[in-house]
Scaffold this active site. Structure first.
Site, mmCIF file in Angstrom:
data_model
loop_
_atom_site.group_PDB
_atom_site.id
_atom_site.type_symbol
_atom_site.label_atom_id
_atom_site.label_comp_id
_atom_site.label_asym_id
_atom_site.label_seq_id
_atom_site.Cartn_x
_atom_site.Cartn_y
_atom_site.Cartn_z
ATOM 1 C CG HIS A 138 12.132 -56.121 57.343
ATOM 2 N ND1 HIS A 138 10.963 -56.268 57.598
ATOM 3 C CD2 HIS A 138 12.791 -57.038 58.032
ATOM 4 C CE1 HIS A 138 10.693 -57.503 58.349
ATOM 5 N NE2 HIS A 138 11.849 -57.633 58.623
ATOM 6 C CB CYS A 193 32.797 -57.368 64.287
ATOM 7 S SG CYS A 193 31.815 -58.198 65.454
HETATM 8 C C1 PEP Z 1 27.717 -56.316 68.117
HETATM 9 O O1 PEP Z 1 26.764 -56.394 69.085
HETATM 10 O O2 PEP Z 1 28.651 -55.476 68.366
HETATM 11 C C2 PEP Z 1 27.449 -56.893 66.821
HETATM 12 C C3 PEP Z 1 28.528 -56.780 65.827
HETATM 13 O O3 PEP Z 1 26.353 -57.636 66.412
HETATM 14 P P1 PEP Z 1 25.050 -56.876 66.025
HETATM 15 O O4 PEP Z 1 25.096 -55.450 66.008
HETATM 16 O O5 PEP Z 1 24.539 -57.471 64.800
HETATM 17 O O6 PEP Z 1 24.414 -57.210 67.389
#
Ligand code: PEP
Ligand code: MG
Length: 753
Positions: free
Chosen positions: A367, A680
């Site tokens: 967190h 992303c």
């Molecule tokens: C990823 O896996 O690249 C992603 C953007 O999601 P997280 O980092 O939240 O798993």
């Protein structure tokens, strides 16, 4: 044979005698000798010795009654060496009936301690730090009674204060005694949030050192204590009753409340007060006892309970000081030091004064780390022994770039870090100037730069970054920083705020990505051997549709006629996407039946994170409105390397032919089917990686806010066609990494990376 033990029950009169001995004047050594004699007599012990911690960290025998006097100032032990060193290392008492037979016993002939079997040693603790050890010994084999251990701990506490408070020695005599750490130190930890900060240490679980330890009026102290406990109980009862909680979240708070009502806890406090301590000193004493008992526990549940207890003690001390509900005020340039932080802790501090965060434990997914990143506060974690090495007010540097902490840094280190901070500030100013410049390559290709977010605090910086929208909103963060499962209205309110803050810019909400390393304290989950491959994300959502449907309902309600973009995490099969999309349709129909405003435009997409899906894009893409590549997870699954494990996470390079070929295959399939695609994962926010993605065809990149400036600078300086030709050439080789080659290419093309 008489049973040794405290002659007078309760250490109160003994403490008086010690105080008098201290006040008697004369050389410190003579007074200390008198103190050990008094303790030995009271405890009917044949030996009583005091060891103090030197600046070298060694423990030195400072005074003894019963051991060979010539050993004083000659016998030293390293931390962990012998029984005394072990007490210092563990920070808790050792009670042994036959010390010489203990494997940790280290025989020092000069002390003449061989005839003594029974051994009781307690640490001299100050602010959670061991500054010495107090020992009593007896010839006969016996285990000291629990009350005797407690009494000796009280004496040790008072002695620790006297030593540290200058009552015992003058400054010259204390020169080599390590009352507080003072040497410059560099600790290596783990990077939790990028950035650099220099400021003064503020201890979160501050060792409130009560100024008055002894009281003459036990009944009055007892009354103060009882009043404070009642106020604390009332406060917690109010917290519990006022929330209409159910299920697991109720249980968590209820356990916490039970501690406050626990008779054993109340009794221990009461006894400490009756023995002559002030209420504050009693809290501190019972706290060190709990720390000693639970601090060594490996069981994460017990360790969490210790955290609860620490919190409870702090609350009680605040009630005693009369400001039970007050929030702590920070000095300027504060660097917060903590073992770990709870869900809301960081948000309670004044953001303008808090410059950095150092944690002894935690993980980058904890967190505190998540909130620190959202608030752009540099944070380094997993700094073992941190709280033992830093005192309130110490100058401290947080180096979130290298994952290090400098305690009491030397002037040249401060200067070097200051120069780096200056460079960072200049670059920030440069990025700020680029804020309103569209990201277009030199050869005219438009690139959309979006921001990853997850907390309401992120929204404040959306405008500062110049991002075109939010490409990934991690909805689970709201769940992770909450102490209870967020209800429908709380979820709706957050999504509504996010859409408001975006002012018409697109926001892609990712549905709950829980499980794996993201566990909620209030949701029961079975332990899994392999959580990253376990019951997480969309798998959980489809198996427990109530939670997912509630979230979809909140998203639809928040959209109020605006565009709504929903994305599902870790989809591993076309079937899963179909089932998830059916839930969306179901919730839309539900809202329509009730006459609610439908989203103005609905877009439903999938994250490409599970490799299997890459060979089924032809079937998946026609069902989706868009997809986004989550490279953090995709890479961990492609290379079978846990993203959270530093031993393997950095072993494979996304800038390698296999990874880049996979990224190209995804882009090509999306392009062919006309499906919008973005990236992303963290990769999208690093200029060199983003340069490679641009070359492969990607033109929508979503990243942490700090990446937008540097990536925009890269885009503006890039000729995309030249980059494409260069990078495609590099996909053919057999190398495990083409990072250097891509960097050389970028430099050749004068791209700012
Ligand atoms: C990823 O896996 O690249 C992603 C953007 O999601 P997280 O980092 O939240 O798993
Ligand atoms: Mg992911």
């Amino acid at each position: 044979m008489p049973t040794p033990g405290l002659a007078i029950r309760g250490p109160r009169s003994l403490l008086r005698q010690i105080r008098e001995a201290m006040a008697s004047g004369g050389p410190a050594q003579a007074r200390l000798n008198m103190v050990v004699r008094i303790i030995a007599q009271s405890m009917v012990a044949e030996v009583c010795s005091i060891y103090l911690r030197r600046s070298t960290d060694d423990l030195e025998l400072f005074a003894t009654e019963g051991l060979n006097p010539s050993a004083v100032h000659n016998t030293t032990l390293k931390p962990g060496e012998g029984l005394v060193g072990e007490i210092m290392r563990l920070g808790r008492p050792l009670n042994l009936s036959d010390a010489p037979n203990n494997p940790n016993f280290s025989y020092r002939p000069e002390t003449g301690e061989d005839p003594f079997h029974a051994f009781l040693g307690v640490p001299l603790l100050r602010g959670g730090r061991t500054i010495g050890v107090l020992v009593v010994q007896n010839r006969t084999e016996r285990t000291y009674a629990e009350e005797e251990v407690e009494d000796l701990q009280i004496i040790a506490m008072v002695l620790a204060e006297m030593v540290a408070g200058g009552e015992l020695f003058n400054e010259a005599e204390l020169r080599n005694v390590e009352l507080a750490p003072h040497k410059p130190e560099r600790l290596k930890g783990a990077k939790f949030a990028d950035g650099l900060a220099y400021g003064r240490a503020v201890l979160h679980e501050s060792a409130v050192i009560p100024s008055d330890l002894l009281s003459d009026d036990a009944p009055a102290e007892s009354l103060r204590l009882q009043k404070a406990i009642e106020a604390l109980q009332l406060q917690l009862d109010g917290m519990l009753d006022g929330h209409g909680l159910v299920g697991a979240s109720y249980d968590v708070l209820e356990t916490y409340r039970m501690f406050a009502h626990d008779r054993g806890w109340n009794r221990s406090l009461e006894e400490a007060v009756r023995s002559g301590l002030t209420a504050e000193a009693a809290v501190e004493r019972v706290r060190s006892e709990h720390r000693a008992r639970l601090g060594q526990a490996r069981d994460p549940y017990l360790r969490e309970r210790l955290h609860d207890l620490e919190d409870l003690n702090d609350r009680l001390l605040r009630h005693l000081s009369g400001d039970g509900a007050a929030v702590r005020v920070l000095p300027e340039n504060a660097i917060l030091i903590a073992r770990n932080l709870g869900p809301a802790d960081l948000l309670e501090y004044d953001r303008t004064k808090l410059k950095g965060l150092l944690l002894e434990e935690g993980s980058s997914a904890s967190h505190a780390a998540i909130v620190a990143r959202a608030l752009d506060i540099p944070c380094v974690g997993r700094l073992s022994g941190l709280r033992d090495r830093v005192s309130e007010g110490d100058p401290v540097i947080v180096d979130g770039e290298s994952g290090e902490a400098y305690l009491r840094p030397r002037a040249d280190v401060i200067e070097a870090v200051g120069a780096r901070m200056e460079v960072r500030a200049q670059r920030r100013a440069e990025f700020a100037r680029l804020r309103d410049t569209p990201a277009i390559t030199r050869d005219g290709a438009k690139v959309s730069l979006l921001m990853n977010a997850g907390l309401a605090v992120d929204l404040d910086i959306l405008n500062d970054t110049g991002a075109e929208g939010i490409g990934l909103f991690r909805t689970e963060f709201q769940f992770m920083v909450a102490e209870e499962l967020p209800r429908l209205d709380a979820q709706t309110a957050l999504y509504d705020r996010v859409l408001d803050a975006a002012e018409g810019r697109p926001v892609t909400f990712r549905t709950l990505d829980l499980g794996g390393d993201k566990v909620l304290p209030y949701l029961e989950a079975e332990r899994e051997d392999n959580p990253a491959l376990g019951w997480r994300a969309i798998r959980m959502g489809l198996d427990r549709p109530a939670l997912l449907r509630l979230q979809l309902r909140a998203l639809i309600a928040a959209s109020r006629g605006r565009e709504l973009r929903i994305m599902f995490p870790l989809v591993a099969s076309v079937e899963e996407f179909r089932a998830a999309r059916a839930l969306v349709d179901h919730e839309i129909a539900w809202a329509e039946r009730r006459g609610r405003t439908a989203p103005g435009l609905l877009r439903v997409g999938a994250m490409i994170e599970a490799p299997a899906l890459i060979w089924h894009l032809d079937a998946l893409l026609p069902l989706t409105d868009f997809v986004s590549v989550g490279t953090n997870d995709l890479m961990q699954y492609l290379f079978a390397a846990d993203r959270g494990n530093p031993r393997v996470a950095d072993r494979y390079d996304p800038l390698s032919p296999p990874a880049l070929r996979v990224m190209k295959a995804i882009y090509d399939a999306c392009h062919e089917s006309g499906t919008p695609v973005s990236v992303c994962g963290e990769m999208a926010g690093r200029p060199l990686e983003a340069f490679a993605l641009l070359a492969l065809g990607y033109d929508r990149l979503s990243m942490p806010p700090s990446g937008i400036g540097p990536v925009k600078r890269m885009v503006l300086s890039c000729d995309r066609e030249a980059a494409r030709r260069g990078v495609l050439n590099l996909l053919k080789g057999s190398a495990g990494s083409v990072r250097n080659e891509i960097e050389t290419l970028a430099r050749k093309l004068s791209v700012s990376i």
